[in-house]
Design a protein around this motif. Structure first.
Motif, short mmCIF file in Angstrom:
data_model
loop_
_atom_site.label_atom_id
_atom_site.label_comp_id
_atom_site.label_asym_id
_atom_site.label_seq_id
_atom_site.Cartn_x
_atom_site.Cartn_y
_atom_site.Cartn_z
N ALA A 1 1.91 14.72 -3.53
CA ALA A 1 0.77 14.25 -2.74
C ALA A 1 0.29 12.90 -3.26
CB ALA A 1 -0.36 15.27 -2.78
N GLN A 2 -0.07 12.02 -2.34
CA GLN A 2 -0.46 10.66 -2.71
C GLN A 2 -1.74 10.26 -1.99
OE1 GLN A 2 1.23 8.85 -4.94
NE2 GLN A 2 2.97 10.27 -5.15
N ASN A 3 -2.37 9.23 -2.51
CA ASN A 3 -3.46 8.56 -1.79
C ASN A 3 -2.79 7.48 -0.94
OD1 ASN A 3 -5.81 7.45 -0.87
ND2 ASN A 3 -6.46 6.64 -2.84
N TRP A 4 -2.23 7.89 0.20
CA TRP A 4 -1.28 7.08 0.95
C TRP A 4 -1.81 5.69 1.32
CZ3 TRP A 4 3.34 9.13 0.61
CH2 TRP A 4 3.46 10.52 0.48
N LEU A 5 -3.05 5.63 1.76
CA LEU A 5 -3.61 4.35 2.20
C LEU A 5 -4.48 3.68 1.15
CD1 LEU A 5 -4.58 5.20 5.91
CD2 LEU A 5 -2.52 4.06 5.07
N GLY A 6 -4.73 4.38 0.05
CA GLY A 6 -5.58 3.83 -1.00
C GLY A 6 -4.81 3.34 -2.21
N ASP A 7 -3.52 3.58 -2.23
CA ASP A 7 -2.68 3.16 -3.35
C ASP A 7 -1.84 1.96 -2.90
OD1 ASP A 7 -0.82 2.83 -5.37
OD2 ASP A 7 -0.48 4.97 -5.66
N PRO A 8 -1.96 0.82 -3.59
CA PRO A 8 -1.20 -0.37 -3.18
C PRO A 8 0.31 -0.14 -3.11
CG PRO A 8 -2.86 -0.96 -4.81
CD PRO A 8 -2.86 0.53 -4.73
N LEU B 1 -6.57 5.76 14.02
CA LEU B 1 -7.51 6.77 13.53
C LEU B 1 -6.81 8.09 13.25
CD1 LEU B 1 -10.55 6.06 15.89
CD2 LEU B 1 -10.36 5.51 13.46
N VAL B 2 -5.91 8.50 14.17
CA VAL B 2 -5.19 9.77 13.99
C VAL B 2 -4.28 9.72 12.77
CG1 VAL B 2 -3.46 11.31 14.99
CG2 VAL B 2 -5.31 10.42 16.41
N TRP B 3 -3.50 8.64 12.64
CA TRP B 3 -2.61 8.53 11.49
C TRP B 3 -3.41 8.35 10.20
CZ3 TRP B 3 2.72 8.61 10.58
CH2 TRP B 3 3.51 8.92 11.71
N GLY B 4 -4.56 7.69 10.29
CA GLY B 4 -5.43 7.56 9.11
C GLY B 4 -5.90 8.93 8.61
N MET B 5 -6.23 9.83 9.55
CA MET B 5 -6.61 11.19 9.16
C MET B 5 -5.42 11.96 8.60
SD MET B 5 -9.36 12.40 12.09
CE MET B 5 -8.33 11.96 13.50
N MET B 6 -4.24 11.72 9.15
CA MET B 6 -3.04 12.39 8.64
C MET B 6 -2.71 11.94 7.21
SD MET B 6 -0.81 12.14 12.15
CE MET B 6 0.75 12.61 11.41
N TYR B 7 -3.02 10.67 6.91
CA TYR B 7 -2.76 10.14 5.58
C TYR B 7 -3.90 10.42 4.58
CZ TYR B 7 1.27 7.28 7.03
OH TYR B 7 2.50 6.85 7.46
N ASN B 8 -4.98 11.02 5.05
CA ASN B 8 -6.13 11.27 4.19
C ASN B 8 -5.71 11.97 2.90
OD1 ASN B 8 -8.58 13.05 3.27
ND2 ASN B 8 -9.44 11.41 4.52
N SER B 9 -6.20 11.47 1.76
CA SER B 9 -5.74 11.98 0.48
C SER B 9 -6.28 13.37 0.16
CB SER B 9 -6.14 11.01 -0.64
OG SER B 9 -7.55 10.83 -0.67
N ARG B 10 -7.39 13.78 0.78
CA ARG B 10 -7.99 15.07 0.46
C ARG B 10 -7.48 16.18 1.37
NH1 ARG B 10 -14.38 13.74 -0.86
NH2 ARG B 10 -14.00 12.36 -2.66
N ASN B 11 -7.64 15.99 2.67
CA ASN B 11 -7.25 17.06 3.61
C ASN B 11 -6.36 16.54 4.73
OD1 ASN B 11 -9.13 15.54 4.94
ND2 ASN B 11 -10.67 17.15 5.13
N GLY B 12 -5.59 15.49 4.46
CA GLY B 12 -4.69 14.95 5.46
C GLY B 12 -3.49 15.85 5.68
N LEU B 13 -2.87 15.71 6.84
CA LEU B 13 -1.76 16.58 7.23
C LEU B 13 -0.59 16.49 6.25
CD1 LEU B 13 -0.31 18.43 9.27
CD2 LEU B 13 0.40 16.36 10.50
N PHE B 14 -0.24 15.27 5.81
CA PHE B 14 0.94 15.10 4.97
C PHE B 14 0.76 15.78 3.60
CE2 PHE B 14 1.33 11.23 7.72
CZ PHE B 14 2.39 11.72 8.46
N ASN B 15 -0.39 15.58 2.99
CA ASN B 15 -0.64 16.23 1.70
C ASN B 15 -0.77 17.74 1.86
OD1 ASN B 15 -0.51 13.85 0.28
ND2 ASN B 15 -2.72 13.58 0.10
#
Length: 293
Positions: free
Chosen positions: A146-153, A120-134
Motif C-alpha cells: 500500500a502506498q500514498n499514491w498521490l502524496g509520494d513524489p 475526483l473518482v481516481w483520486g478517491m481510488m488512490y486515497n492512502s487511507r480508504n482508497g480502492l487500490f490500498n
C-alpha cells in the motif's frame, strides 16, 4: 483542367469560414503570445519591453525543466500506453465478437465523461487511507504494498499517467477500428487461400495497412499530452513538490496566479515549440521506419 477551375472558387469559399476561425482563435493568439513574451506585464500596469529576458529566465528556471520532464513522462506514457493497448483491443473487437458494440461503447465512455469527474473518482481510488487500490492490496494480504499514491513524489507521476492512459484508450480504439474496417476483405481471403494463420495476417496485412492510421494516432497522442492540464490540476495541483507539475499548469500558475503575463506567454511559446518539435520528430521516425519496411 476545366473541372479544377470550376470547382476552385466554391472550394475556397467553403473553406474560408473554417480558415477564418482558425486564424482568429489559433494563429492570432500565438502571434500575440510572441509579442507578450518580450514584455514584463502584470495585466494592469504599463507594459515594459525586456527583449529575451523572459526566455533566459525560463531556461534557468528549475521548475520549468521539472515541468518539461513531467510532460515528457506523460507523452511517453500516452504513446507507449494508449496506442498499443487501443490497437490490441481494436484488433480483438474487429473480429466481430458477440456484444462488440457494447464493448466499444464502454471503451469510449471515459473519453466523453468529464475530466473533473474522472479526476475526483481516481483520486478517491488512490486515497492512502480508504482508497480502492490500498483496500484491494489489503484484501489479498499485500498491505505492505500500500502506498500514498498521490502524496509520494515517487508514485504521484506514475499514478497520474495510469489515469491518463485509461481515459484516452477509447479515443484511439475508435480511430483504429475505423482504420481496420477500411482494409479490403479480399486481402484476408487471399491470405487464407495461401494458408496464412491469424497472426501472420495481422503481421503482414493488418499492421502494414494501418501504418498511416497509427502515425495519425501518435501525432494526436503527442499533441494532446503536451496540453494536459485539467486532470492533473484536479488530482494533485502539481504536487507534491512540483513532482506532477506540467508545462500547461506552470504556465497557468505564472500567468494568472502570479500575474506574470509576459513570462506565462514565454512558457506558452515553449509549449508550442516543443509540440512542433516532438510531432515532427515522431512523424519523421515513423515514416522512415515505414519506408524501410
Amino acid at each position: 483542367m476545366d473541372t479544377v477551375s470550376k470547382t476552385k472558387w466554391p472550394i475556397i469559399v467553403g473553406m474560408a469560414p473554417a480558415l477564418l476561425i482558425y486564424l482568429v482563435f489559433a494563429i492570432v493568439p500565438i502571434l500575440i503570445s510572441f509579442y507578450y513574451s518580450t514584455m514584463s506585464w502584470n495585466g494592469f500596469s504599463d507594459m515594459e519591453f525586456i527583449g529575451l529576458a523572459n526566455f533566459r529566465e525560463a531556461l534557468g528556471d528549475p521548475i520549468f525543466w521539472q515541468s518539461l520532464k513531467n510532460n515528457l513522462y506523460v507523452v511517453a506514457a500516452s504513446v507507449f500506453g494508449q496506442v498499443p493497448i487501443a490497437l490490441f483491443f481494436a484488433l480483438l473487437l474487429n473480429r466481430k465478437l458477440k456484444g462488440g458494440k457494447i464493448f466499444r461503447t464502454i471503451g469510449f465512455m471515459p473519453v466523453v465523461i468529464s475530466t473533473v469527474i474522472i479526476s475526483l473518482v481516481w483520486g478517491m481510488m488512490y486515497n492512502s487511507r480508504n482508497g480502492l487500490f490500498n483496500q484491494l492490496l489489503g484484501a489479498v494480504g499485500l498491505e505492505s504494498w500500500a502506498q500514498n499514491w498521490l502524496g509520494d513524489p515517487k508514485w504521484a507521476m506514475i499514478s497520474v499517467c495510469i489515469t491518463i492512459i485509461w481515459q484516452f484508450i477509447g479515443l484511439y480504439l475508435i480511430i483504429f477500428l475505423a482504420g481496420l474496417q477500411n482494409i479490403p476483405d479480399e486481402l484476408y481471403e487471399a491470405a487464407e487461400i495461401d494458408g496464412a494463420s491469424g497472426f501472420k495476417k495481422t503481421l503482414n496485412i493488418t499492421l502494414p495497412m494501418m501504418k498511416e492510421t497509427i502515425i495519425v494516432a501518435v501525432i494526436l497522442c503527442i499533441s494532446g499530452s503536451l496540453r494536459t492540464f485539467d486532470l492533473i490540476y484536479v488530482m494533485t495541483s502539481g504536487g507534491p513538490g512540483h513532482s506532477t507539475e506540467v508545462l500547461a499548469m506552470y504556465m497557468f500558475d505564472q500567468t494568472f496566479s502570479s500575474t506574470r503575463f509576459g513570462y506565462g506567454s514565454t512558457l506558452s511559446i515553449f509549449i508550442f515549440i516543443f509540440s512542433l518539435g516532438l510531432v515532427y520528430l515522431a512523424t519523421l521516425i515513423l515514416r522512415r521506419k515505414s519506408a524501410a519496411d
